[in-house]
Write a protein that holds these residues in place. Structure first.
Motif, PDB file in Angstrom:
ATOM      1  N   SER A  28      -5.635  58.989 -52.849  1.00 30.35           N
ATOM      2  CA  SER A  28      -4.409  58.725 -52.102  1.00 30.35           C
ATOM      3  C   SER A  28      -4.217  59.734 -50.978  1.00 30.35           C
ATOM      4  N   GLY A  29      -4.557  60.992 -51.256  1.00 30.69           N
ATOM      5  CA  GLY A  29      -4.439  62.018 -50.220  1.00 30.69           C
ATOM      6  C   GLY A  29      -5.650  62.081 -49.318  1.00 30.69           C
ATOM      7  N   VAL A  30      -6.833  61.927 -49.888  1.00 31.30           N
ATOM      8  CA  VAL A  30      -8.064  62.080 -49.114  1.00 31.30           C
ATOM      9  C   VAL A  30      -8.170  61.037 -48.013  1.00 31.30           C
ATOM     10  N   MET A  31      -7.816  59.798 -48.304  1.00 29.16           N
ATOM     11  CA  MET A  31      -7.966  58.739 -47.311  1.00 29.16           C
ATOM     12  C   MET A  31      -7.110  58.990 -46.088  1.00 29.16           C
ATOM     13  N   ASP A  32      -5.924  59.566 -46.287  1.00 35.91           N
ATOM     14  CA  ASP A  32      -5.038  59.820 -45.157  1.00 35.91           C
ATOM     15  C   ASP A  32      -5.511  60.977 -44.283  1.00 35.91           C
ATOM     16  N   LEU A  33      -6.414  61.815 -44.789  1.00 33.78           N
ATOM     17  CA  LEU A  33      -6.879  62.961 -44.015  1.00 33.78           C
ATOM     18  C   LEU A  33      -7.816  62.558 -42.892  1.00 33.78           C
ATOM     19  N   LYS A  34      -8.467  61.407 -43.038  1.00 31.48           N
ATOM     20  CA  LYS A  34      -9.423  60.917 -42.031  1.00 31.48           C
ATOM     21  C   LYS A  34     -10.508  61.951 -41.737  1.00 31.48           C
ATOM     22  N   VAL A  35     -11.205  62.321 -42.784  1.00 32.13           N
ATOM     23  CA  VAL A  35     -12.319  63.264 -42.703  1.00 32.13           C
ATOM     24  C   VAL A  35     -13.514  62.647 -43.417  1.00 32.13           C
ATOM     25  N   PRO A  36     -14.725  63.148 -43.152  1.00 30.40           N
ATOM     26  CA  PRO A  36     -15.924  62.534 -43.732  1.00 30.40           C
ATOM     27  C   PRO A  36     -16.165  62.861 -45.198  1.00 30.40           C
ATOM     28  N   VAL A  37     -15.103  62.864 -45.993  1.00 30.63           N
ATOM     29  CA  VAL A  37     -15.262  62.858 -47.435  1.00 30.63           C
ATOM     30  C   VAL A  37     -15.544  61.428 -47.882  1.00 30.63           C
ATOM     31  N   VAL A  38     -15.132  60.493 -47.045  1.00 27.71           N
ATOM     32  CA  VAL A  38     -15.452  59.087 -47.276  1.00 27.71           C
ATOM     33  C   VAL A  38     -16.170  58.525 -46.058  1.00 27.71           C
ATOM     34  N   LEU A  39     -17.006  57.553 -46.292  1.00 25.11           N
ATOM     35  CA  LEU A  39     -17.655  56.804 -45.216  1.00 25.11           C
ATOM     36  C   LEU A  39     -16.855  55.537 -44.983  1.00 25.11           C
ATOM     37  N   VAL A  40     -16.611  55.213 -43.735  1.00 27.08           N
ATOM     38  CA  VAL A  40     -15.779  54.072 -43.364  1.00 27.08           C
ATOM     39  C   VAL A  40     -16.669  52.964 -42.823  1.00 27.08           C
ATOM     40  N   ILE A  41     -16.610  51.813 -43.449  1.00 20.26           N
ATOM     41  CA  ILE A  41     -17.479  50.695 -43.083  1.00 20.26           C
ATOM     42  C   ILE A  41     -16.618  49.547 -42.570  1.00 20.26           C
ATOM     43  N   PRO A  42     -16.480  49.395 -41.242  1.00 17.34           N
ATOM     44  CA  PRO A  42     -15.638  48.314 -40.705  1.00 17.34           C
ATOM     45  C   PRO A  42     -16.269  46.946 -40.948  1.00 17.34           C
ATOM     46  N   LEU A  43     -15.413  45.970 -41.209  1.00 23.09           N
ATOM     47  CA  LEU A  43     -15.887  44.598 -41.413  1.00 23.09           C
ATOM     48  C   LEU A  43     -15.434  43.676 -40.289  1.00 23.09           C
ATOM     49  N   SER A  44     -14.862  44.262 -39.247  1.00 25.35           N
ATOM     50  CA  SER A  44     -14.497  43.487 -38.064  1.00 25.35           C
ATOM     51  C   SER A  44     -14.651  44.374 -36.838  1.00 25.35           C
ATOM     52  N   LEU A  45     -14.940  43.761 -35.710  1.00 23.65           N
ATOM     53  CA  LEU A  45     -15.150  44.517 -34.481  1.00 23.65           C
ATOM     54  C   LEU A  45     -13.865  45.173 -33.999  1.00 23.65           C
ATOM     55  N   SER A  46     -12.726  44.634 -34.393  1.00 23.72           N
ATOM     56  CA  SER A  46     -11.445  45.166 -33.928  1.00 23.72           C
ATOM     57  C   SER A  46     -10.898  46.265 -34.835  1.00 23.72           C
ATOM     58  N   TYR A  47     -11.566  46.556 -35.930  1.00 20.01           N
ATOM     59  CA  TYR A  47     -11.020  47.525 -36.883  1.00 20.01           C
ATOM     60  C   TYR A  47     -10.991  48.927 -36.281  1.00 20.01           C
ATOM     61  N   SER A  48      -9.884  49.633 -36.507  1.00 17.08           N
ATOM     62  CA  SER A  48      -9.744  51.019 -36.072  1.00 17.08           C
ATOM     63  C   SER A  48      -9.265  51.862 -37.240  1.00 17.08           C
ATOM     64  N   PHE A  49     -10.036  52.860 -37.606  1.00 15.34           N
ATOM     65  CA  PHE A  49      -9.642  53.778 -38.675  1.00 15.34           C
ATOM     66  C   PHE A  49      -8.434  54.613 -38.243  1.00 15.34           C
ATOM     67  N   LEU A  50      -8.329  54.894 -36.948  1.00 16.27           N
ATOM     68  CA  LEU A  50      -7.195  55.663 -36.437  1.00 16.27           C
ATOM     69  C   LEU A  50      -5.882  54.925 -36.639  1.00 16.27           C
ATOM     70  N   ASP A  51      -5.920  53.608 -36.529  1.00 12.51           N
ATOM     71  CA  ASP A  51      -4.704  52.809 -36.665  1.00 12.51           C
ATOM     72  C   ASP A  51      -4.427  52.396 -38.096  1.00 12.51           C
ATOM     73  N   ASP A  52      -5.346  52.711 -38.992  1.00 18.69           N
ATOM     74  CA  ASP A  52      -5.213  52.302 -40.388  1.00 18.69           C
ATOM     75  C   ASP A  52      -4.389  53.349 -41.121  1.00 18.69           C
ATOM     76  N   GLY A  53      -3.138  53.025 -41.403  1.00 19.51           N
ATOM     77  CA  GLY A  53      -2.258  54.004 -42.036  1.00 19.51           C
ATOM     78  C   GLY A  53      -2.010  53.759 -43.494  1.00 19.51           C
ATOM     79  N   GLY A  54      -2.668  52.757 -44.095  1.00 19.88           N
ATOM     80  CA  GLY A  54      -2.314  52.441 -45.473  1.00 19.88           C
ATOM     81  C   GLY A  54      -3.393  52.665 -46.483  1.00 19.88           C
ATOM     82  N   ALA A  55      -4.504  53.282 -46.088  1.00 18.89           N
ATOM     83  CA  ALA A  55      -5.634  53.422 -47.000  1.00 18.89           C
ATOM     84  C   ALA A  55      -5.287  54.233 -48.214  1.00 18.89           C
ATOM     85  N   GLY A  56      -4.546  55.319 -48.011  1.00 12.86           N
ATOM     86  CA  GLY A  56      -4.226  56.178 -49.138  1.00 12.86           C
ATOM     87  C   GLY A  56      -3.405  55.468 -50.175  1.00 12.86           C
TER      88      GLY A  56
END
Length: 342
Positions: A178-206
């Protein structure tokens, strides 16, 4: 793009990142050894693994406390600093010392600093994944030359069990995620499934990670790594099918921990062992085992349920390593690193 093709492309990207981490670690073990980066005096000592596992437990506890008391930015800073430090190990051995000051490779330092700055100011998914691949290769290479075969096998076995307990038992890794996802650091690898996906705009992962399968966030349902480092994937299938996610998340530790054995198998292999394209056979088959475990893991995750990653990944890597060792004519006792104790 058809949903199934999007998911297939995402799974392919996961495999590519895993391959980059493993090939990078294999390429780095000898330069790391030559540079004196081996971290322990006796790589065959299995207590090295015990110390590392204890370190993971302490780090997990510290991070949980930090998130509880709103010190998450401190954790973010420490992770970015650690990432730059690991990257510096890589750049120092791969970047020619074209400009040096008092023996310091200025170009290598500049690249490591640039990586850290990129993570701080623009942690988009491709920045996070690129940094994660460099960090993963460095970490696996360093542990590969510092952990002999027995310590590496002990490490993978203990962490696989710990991962299963933390996901299916205590579930405390869901809180950590819950905390790690909001940090946006390479503790996790982010795999987009759409060309429009933005990790910067994704505020609900945690929130999705913490719920363990709760309501969809504003970016849609996802497969989320619940431990942010040691490997576990969680799919939120409450409001949509697994194929409708915008991104998959997988812990960097899922790529790093199995690769420790791959690197160790290559570095500590007998000189007479059979090779494939210059790589010792046990290391090659360990890689094959990793990808067999990864395929099984992704198949299970896409069914829409939470799963611990390391039991499958480490199990596949260990099985592949043992098969390759026996095929190469290495006695089982020696393959397990037990020879000095028997």
């Amino acid at each position: 793009m058809d949903q199934r093709w999007r998911v297939a492309a995402g799974c392919g990207l996961v495999a590519v990142i895993f391959l980059v981490v493993q090939l990078g670690a294999l390429a780095l073990v000898q330069p790391f050894k030559a540079a004196g980066y081996q971290a322990v005096e006796d790589p065959s000592d299995p207590t090295n693994s015990v110390v590392y596992v204890l370190g993971i437990l302490v780090a997990t506890a510290v991070m949980l406390l930090a998130f509880k008391y709103d010190a998450d930015q401190l954790i973010r800073g420490l992770i970015v600093l650690s990432g730059s430090w690991l990257a510096l190990y890589v750049f120092q051995v791969v970047v020619p010392p074209l400009v040096t000051v008092q023996g310091i490779n200025i170009v290598a330092v500049g690249l490591a600093v640039a990586l850290g700055v990129g993570l701080l100011v623009h942690p988009e998914w491709y920045v996070v994944d690129a940094a994660g691949a460099v960090m993963g290769a460095a970490g696996a290479g360093l542990f590969g030359i510092s952990f002999g075969l027995l310590p590496a096998l002990v490490l993978l076995t203990v962490l696989a069990v710990y991962d299963a307990i933390s996901v299916y038992g205590t579930e405390h890794m869901l809180t950590l995620a819950s905390g790690v996802m909001d940090l946006k650091v390479p503790v996790v690898l982010v795999i987009p499934l759409s060309l429009s996906y933005s990790f910067l705009d994704d505020g609900g992962a945690g929130e999705a990670a913490a719920d363990g399968g709760g309501p969809a966030t504003d970016e849609g349902d996802r497969a989320t790594d619940a431990d942010g480092g040691d490997g576990d994937e969680q799919a939120d299938a409450t409001d949509s099918t697994p194929l409708e996610r915008d991104a998959l998340f997988i812990g960097l530790g899922d790529a790093v921990i199995p690769t420790v054995l791959v690197a160790s198998a290559a570095f500590f292999a007998p000189e007479s062992v059979a090779t494939v394209l210059g790589t010792p056979l046990p290391a090659v088959t360990a890689m094959v085992g990793t990808f067999a475990g990864l395929a099984a893991l992704l198949w299970m995750v896409l069914k829409g349920r939470a799963h611990a990653g390391l039991p499958l990944l480490n199990g596949g890597t260990i099985a592949g390593y043992l098969v390759g060792s026996l095929a190469a004519g290495i006695a089982l006792v020696d393959a397990l690193g037990l020879g000095p104790y028997l």
